[in-house]
Design a protein around this motif. Structure first.
Motif, PDB file in Angstrom:
ATOM      1  N   ILE A   1       1.010  -0.929   0.085  1.00  0.00           N
ATOM      2  CA  ILE A   1       0.179   0.304   0.055  1.00  0.00           C
ATOM      3  C   ILE A   1       0.713   1.468   0.248  1.00  0.00           C
ATOM      4  O   ILE A   1       0.411   2.190  -0.464  1.00  0.00           O
ATOM      5  CB  ILE A   1      -1.351  -0.284   1.201  1.00  0.00           C
ATOM      6  N   LEU A   2       1.556   1.570   0.666  1.00  0.00           N
ATOM      7  CA  LEU A   2       3.016   2.397   0.830  1.00  0.00           C
ATOM      8  C   LEU A   2       3.003   2.593  -0.355  1.00  0.00           C
ATOM      9  O   LEU A   2       3.532   4.534  -0.130  1.00  0.00           O
ATOM     10  CB  LEU A   2       3.547   2.163   1.936  1.00  0.00           C
ATOM     11  N   GLN A   3       4.015   1.979  -0.807  1.00  0.00           N
ATOM     12  CA  GLN A   3       4.590   2.038  -2.170  1.00  0.00           C
ATOM     13  C   GLN A   3       3.515   2.693  -3.076  1.00  0.00           C
ATOM     14  O   GLN A   3       3.715   3.461  -3.987  1.00  0.00           O
ATOM     15  CB  GLN A   3       5.472   0.577  -2.920  1.00  0.00           C
ATOM     16  N   GLN A   4       2.954   1.919  -3.643  1.00  0.00           N
ATOM     17  CA  GLN A   4       1.760   2.347  -4.637  1.00  0.00           C
ATOM     18  C   GLN A   4       1.381   3.633  -4.175  1.00  0.00           C
ATOM     19  O   GLN A   4       1.428   4.642  -5.335  1.00  0.00           O
ATOM     20  CB  GLN A   4       0.777   1.265  -4.642  1.00  0.00           C
ATOM     21  N   LEU A   5       0.659   4.045  -3.274  1.00  0.00           N
ATOM     22  CA  LEU A   5       0.534   5.093  -2.625  1.00  0.00           C
ATOM     23  C   LEU A   5       1.507   6.406  -2.293  1.00  0.00           C
ATOM     24  O   LEU A   5       1.112   7.229  -3.153  1.00  0.00           O
ATOM     25  CB  LEU A   5      -0.515   5.398  -1.039  1.00  0.00           C
ATOM     26  N   ALA A   6       2.387   5.942  -2.114  1.00  0.00           N
ATOM     27  CA  ALA A   6       3.410   7.253  -2.905  1.00  0.00           C
ATOM     28  C   ALA A   6       3.765   7.226  -3.691  1.00  0.00           C
ATOM     29  O   ALA A   6       3.598   8.367  -4.262  1.00  0.00           O
ATOM     30  CB  ALA A   6       4.970   6.361  -1.966  1.00  0.00           C
ATOM     31  N   GLN A   7       3.688   6.441  -4.649  1.00  0.00           N
ATOM     32  CA  GLN A   7       3.606   6.681  -6.090  1.00  0.00           C
ATOM     33  C   GLN A   7       2.967   7.538  -6.624  1.00  0.00           C
ATOM     34  O   GLN A   7       3.255   8.188  -7.590  1.00  0.00           O
ATOM     35  CB  GLN A   7       3.911   4.911  -7.495  1.00  0.00           C
ATOM     36  N   MET A   8       1.453   7.062  -6.470  1.00  0.00           N
ATOM     37  CA  MET A   8       0.486   8.067  -6.962  1.00  0.00           C
ATOM     38  C   MET A   8       0.343   9.428  -6.679  1.00  0.00           C
ATOM     39  O   MET A   8       0.238  10.216  -7.338  1.00  0.00           O
ATOM     40  CB  MET A   8      -1.048   7.645  -6.292  1.00  0.00           C
ATOM     41  N   LEU A   9       1.004   9.085  -4.956  1.00  0.00           N
ATOM     42  CA  LEU A   9       0.653  10.782  -4.605  1.00  0.00           C
ATOM     43  C   LEU A   9       1.870  11.825  -5.710  1.00  0.00           C
ATOM     44  O   LEU A   9       1.822  12.871  -5.696  1.00  0.00           O
ATOM     45  CB  LEU A   9       1.389  11.376  -3.108  1.00  0.00           C
ATOM     46  N   ALA A  10       3.120  11.082  -6.175  1.00  0.00           N
ATOM     47  CA  ALA A  10       4.450  11.753  -6.370  1.00  0.00           C
ATOM     48  C   ALA A  10       3.591  12.030  -7.922  1.00  0.00           C
ATOM     49  O   ALA A  10       3.333  13.243  -8.760  1.00  0.00           O
ATOM     50  CB  ALA A  10       5.315  11.003  -6.658  1.00  0.00           C
ATOM     51  N   SER A  11       2.987  11.243  -8.812  1.00  0.00           N
ATOM     52  CA  SER A  11       2.365  11.044 -10.180  1.00  0.00           C
ATOM     53  C   SER A  11       0.745  12.660 -10.228  1.00  0.00           C
ATOM     54  O   SER A  11       1.272  13.408 -10.490  1.00  0.00           O
ATOM     55  CB  SER A  11       1.280   9.776 -10.423  1.00  0.00           C
ATOM     56  N   PHE A  12       0.298  12.423  -9.029  1.00  0.00           N
ATOM     57  CA  PHE A  12      -0.351  13.000  -8.750  1.00  0.00           C
ATOM     58  C   PHE A  12      -0.111  14.894  -8.479  1.00  0.00           C
ATOM     59  O   PHE A  12      -0.837  16.124  -8.973  1.00  0.00           O
ATOM     60  CB  PHE A  12      -2.074  12.772  -8.017  1.00  0.00           C
ATOM     61  N   ASN A  13       0.971  14.790  -8.276  1.00  0.00           N
ATOM     62  CA  ASN A  13       1.309  16.179  -7.615  1.00  0.00           C
ATOM     63  C   ASN A  13       0.911  16.902  -7.024  1.00  0.00           C
ATOM     64  O   ASN A  13       0.248  18.631  -6.238  1.00  0.00           O
ATOM     65  CB  ASN A  13       2.029  16.617  -8.630  1.00  0.00           C
ATOM     66  N   LEU A  14      -0.054  16.103  -5.684  1.00  0.00           N
ATOM     67  CA  LEU A  14      -0.942  16.623  -4.540  1.00  0.00           C
ATOM     68  C   LEU A  14      -0.139  16.662  -3.169  1.00  0.00           C
ATOM     69  O   LEU A  14       1.244  16.418  -2.780  1.00  0.00           O
ATOM     70  CB  LEU A  14      -1.751  15.990  -4.035  1.00  0.00           C
ATOM     71  N   PRO A  15      -0.816  18.320  -3.077  1.00  0.00           N
ATOM     72  CA  PRO A  15       0.004  18.748  -1.077  1.00  0.00           C
ATOM     73  C   PRO A  15      -0.371  17.365  -0.599  1.00  0.00           C
ATOM     74  O   PRO A  15      -1.279  16.872  -0.742  1.00  0.00           O
ATOM     75  CB  PRO A  15      -0.592  19.925  -1.275  1.00  0.00           C
ATOM     76  N   HIS A  16       0.444  17.388   0.493  1.00  0.00           N
ATOM     77  CA  HIS A  16       0.318  16.319   1.561  1.00  0.00           C
ATOM     78  C   HIS A  16       0.686  15.707   2.727  1.00  0.00           C
ATOM     79  O   HIS A  16       1.106  16.607   3.075  1.00  0.00           O
ATOM     80  CB  HIS A  16       0.081  14.572   0.794  1.00  0.00           C
ATOM     81  N   SER A  17       0.297  15.036   3.381  1.00  0.00           N
ATOM     82  CA  SER A  17       1.055  14.420   5.107  1.00  0.00           C
ATOM     83  C   SER A  17       1.117  13.206   4.753  1.00  0.00           C
ATOM     84  O   SER A  17      -0.673  12.369   5.178  1.00  0.00           O
ATOM     85  CB  SER A  17       0.925  15.295   6.364  1.00  0.00           C
ATOM     86  N   TYR A  18       1.745  12.106   5.195  1.00  0.00           N
ATOM     87  CA  TYR A  18       2.142  10.619   5.079  1.00  0.00           C
ATOM     88  C   TYR A  18       2.898  10.563   6.348  1.00  0.00           C
ATOM     89  O   TYR A  18       3.269  10.721   6.804  1.00  0.00           O
ATOM     90  CB  TYR A  18       2.059  10.152   4.024  1.00  0.00           C
ATOM     91  N   ILE A  19       1.823   9.736   7.129  1.00  0.00           N
ATOM     92  CA  ILE A  19       2.229   9.329   8.794  1.00  0.00           C
ATOM     93  C   ILE A  19       2.414   7.666   8.402  1.00  0.00           C
ATOM     94  O   ILE A  19       0.876   6.953   8.398  1.00  0.00           O
ATOM     95  CB  ILE A  19       1.800   9.667   9.955  1.00  0.00           C
ATOM     96  N   ALA A  20       4.060   6.812   8.370  1.00  0.00           N
ATOM     97  CA  ALA A  20       3.375   5.252   8.646  1.00  0.00           C
ATOM     98  C   ALA A  20       3.483   4.695  10.435  1.00  0.00           C
ATOM     99  O   ALA A  20       4.853   5.571   9.989  1.00  0.00           O
ATOM    100  CB  ALA A  20       4.643   4.547   7.845  1.00  0.00           C
ATOM    101  N   CYS A  21       2.767   4.361  11.027  1.00  0.00           N
ATOM    102  CA  CYS A  21       2.849   3.850  11.748  1.00  0.00           C
ATOM    103  C   CYS A  21       2.885   2.266  12.440  1.00  0.00           C
ATOM    104  O   CYS A  21       1.853   1.352  11.351  1.00  0.00           O
ATOM    105  CB  CYS A  21       1.030   4.137  12.860  1.00  0.00           C
ATOM    106  N   ASP A  22       3.964   1.824  12.472  1.00  0.00           N
ATOM    107  CA  ASP A  22       4.170   0.582  12.728  1.00  0.00           C
ATOM    108  C   ASP A  22       5.787   0.639  13.487  1.00  0.00           C
ATOM    109  O   ASP A  22       6.596   0.397  13.495  1.00  0.00           O
ATOM    110  CB  ASP A  22       4.269  -0.343  11.811  1.00  0.00           C
ATOM    111  N   PRO A  23       5.662  -0.154  15.658  1.00  0.00           N
ATOM    112  CA  PRO A  23       7.202  -0.817  15.281  1.00  0.00           C
ATOM    113  C   PRO A  23       7.277  -1.833  15.006  1.00  0.00           C
ATOM    114  O   PRO A  23       8.712  -1.937  16.111  1.00  0.00           O
ATOM    115  CB  PRO A  23       6.543  -0.558  17.402  1.00  0.00           C
ATOM    116  N   ASP A  24       7.255  -2.465  14.263  1.00  0.00           N
ATOM    117  CA  ASP A  24       7.260  -3.959  14.144  1.00  0.00           C
ATOM    118  C   ASP A  24       8.487  -3.841  13.587  1.00  0.00           C
ATOM    119  O   ASP A  24       9.106  -2.432  13.003  1.00  0.00           O
ATOM    120  CB  ASP A  24       6.272  -4.914  12.817  1.00  0.00           C
ATOM    121  N   ILE A  25       9.367  -4.978  13.683  1.00  0.00           N
ATOM    122  CA  ILE A  25      11.251  -5.098  12.987  1.00  0.00           C
ATOM    123  C   ILE A  25      11.139  -5.762  12.374  1.00  0.00           C
ATOM    124  O   ILE A  25      10.860  -7.325  12.552  1.00  0.00           O
ATOM    125  CB  ILE A  25      11.581  -5.442  14.473  1.00  0.00           C
TER     126      ILE A  25
END
Length: 302
Positions: free
Chosen positions: A56-80
């Motif tokens: 999801i993060l990879q696809q969504l990051a690429q999509m945000l760049a493609s649409f050139n939208l202003p944004h904030s994005y926080i990924a949450c997970d303490p898993d190692i």
């Protein structure tokens, strides 16, 4: 009736019976200003960067760049990240021993030149933590009436404990798009007594769904996942994520890579439509990765 005419009738019927929710029309504006064109500002908080979350993060990051939208994005997970994650998640050997959210946020921020932050201190197990994640407005434009700020919560978790927290947050939010993806794990069979049991195991782990909950100006326009599947709320014995590692869950019900990818594609289809048309036309997406099947359940007309 010929097959072509039948197809046309079905298409027209579906078009007539479905509804499109235009986000811009439902959010209040300052009427003292006239703006000819508005810009969507998605404020995204993603819970979980494991099997589904990495894709999801990879696809969504690429999509945000493609649409050139202003944004904030926080990924949450303490898993190692562990060595076994390299087989089915978007990590490399150098990432082993590092926190998944930190790795992915740095990698895709740099690659796509985006504002992706990470929260890896602890699991999101209470409302206060979730509220704090949405209160970080460092990158949010302030004072511009042409910017439409939309909080988006992405649930990429494998437990109902976290879903209940997100459901409670949805209930108290004024504006929120809440996307939850869930998939079926592989049914492991020890000492199978028949070919039928083995076949059942081989055919498991391919299905899943994404449900969109939408609330604008305090009104629920689309019911969230726990309202669609109320057993999520009844599951009171669920152990908190901090007490049970994701690796332990996956070991008991492993996930298939192709199903993780289908889940990410289904979830991002909602956001692609939102970014392009500022609207939502479906409530759920159901899929079967082995059969290459994906079906949207449209929003019924009132």
């Amino acid at each position: 009736m010929t097959s072509n005419k039948l197809r046309l009738v079905i298409v027209l019927w579906r078009t007539k019976m479905t509804t499109k929710i235009d986000v811009f029309k439902h959010i209040k504006y300052d009427t003292n200003y006239f703006v000819s064109k508005r810009t969507l500002y998605p404020y995204i908080v993603q819970i979980g960067t494991g099997g589904n979350g990495t894709y999801i993060l990879q696809q969504l990051a690429q999509m945000l760049a493609s649409f050139n939208l202003p944004h904030s994005y926080i990924a949450c997970d303490p898993d190692i990240c562990e060595a076994k994650n390299l087989r089915n998640q978007l990590f490399i050997e150098a990432d082993v021993g590092k926190k998944k959210a930190d790795v992915l946020a740095r990698r895709y921020s740099a690659h796509y030149k985006l504002n992706i932050a990470s929260y890896s201190n602890q699991f999101v197990e209470n409302m206060e933590t979730l509220k704090n994640l949405f209160s970080n407005t460092d990158h949010t434009p302030v004072g511009y009436n042409d910017i439409v700020h939309l909080p988006i919560l992405i649930g990429a978790v494998d437990n109902n404990y976290s879903r209940r927290i997100m459901h409670e947050y949805f209930k108290q939010a004024d504006n929120l798009l809440y996307l939850d993806c869930g998939i079926e794990g592989v049914s492991l069979v020890d000492n199978a007594s028949s070919e039928e049991e083995l076949e059942k195991s081989r055919n498991s782990g391919y299905t899943g769904q994404v449900v969109a909950g939408l609330k604008l100006n305090g009104k629920t326009l689309l019911e969230p996942v726990a309202s669609v599947f109320p057993d999520i709320l009844d599951d009171q014995d669920e152990i908190a994520p901090s007490e049970l590692s994701c690796s332990t869950v996956v070991a008991s019900e492993p996930q298939r890579v192709i199903t993780n990818r289908f889940a990410a594609m289904a979830l991002c289809s909602f956001l692609n439509e939102l970014f392009e048309t500022h609207s939502i036309t479906k409530h759920q997406v159901l899929f079967h990765a082995k059969k290459s099947y994906m079906r949207a359940k449209p929003i019924p007309s009132e």
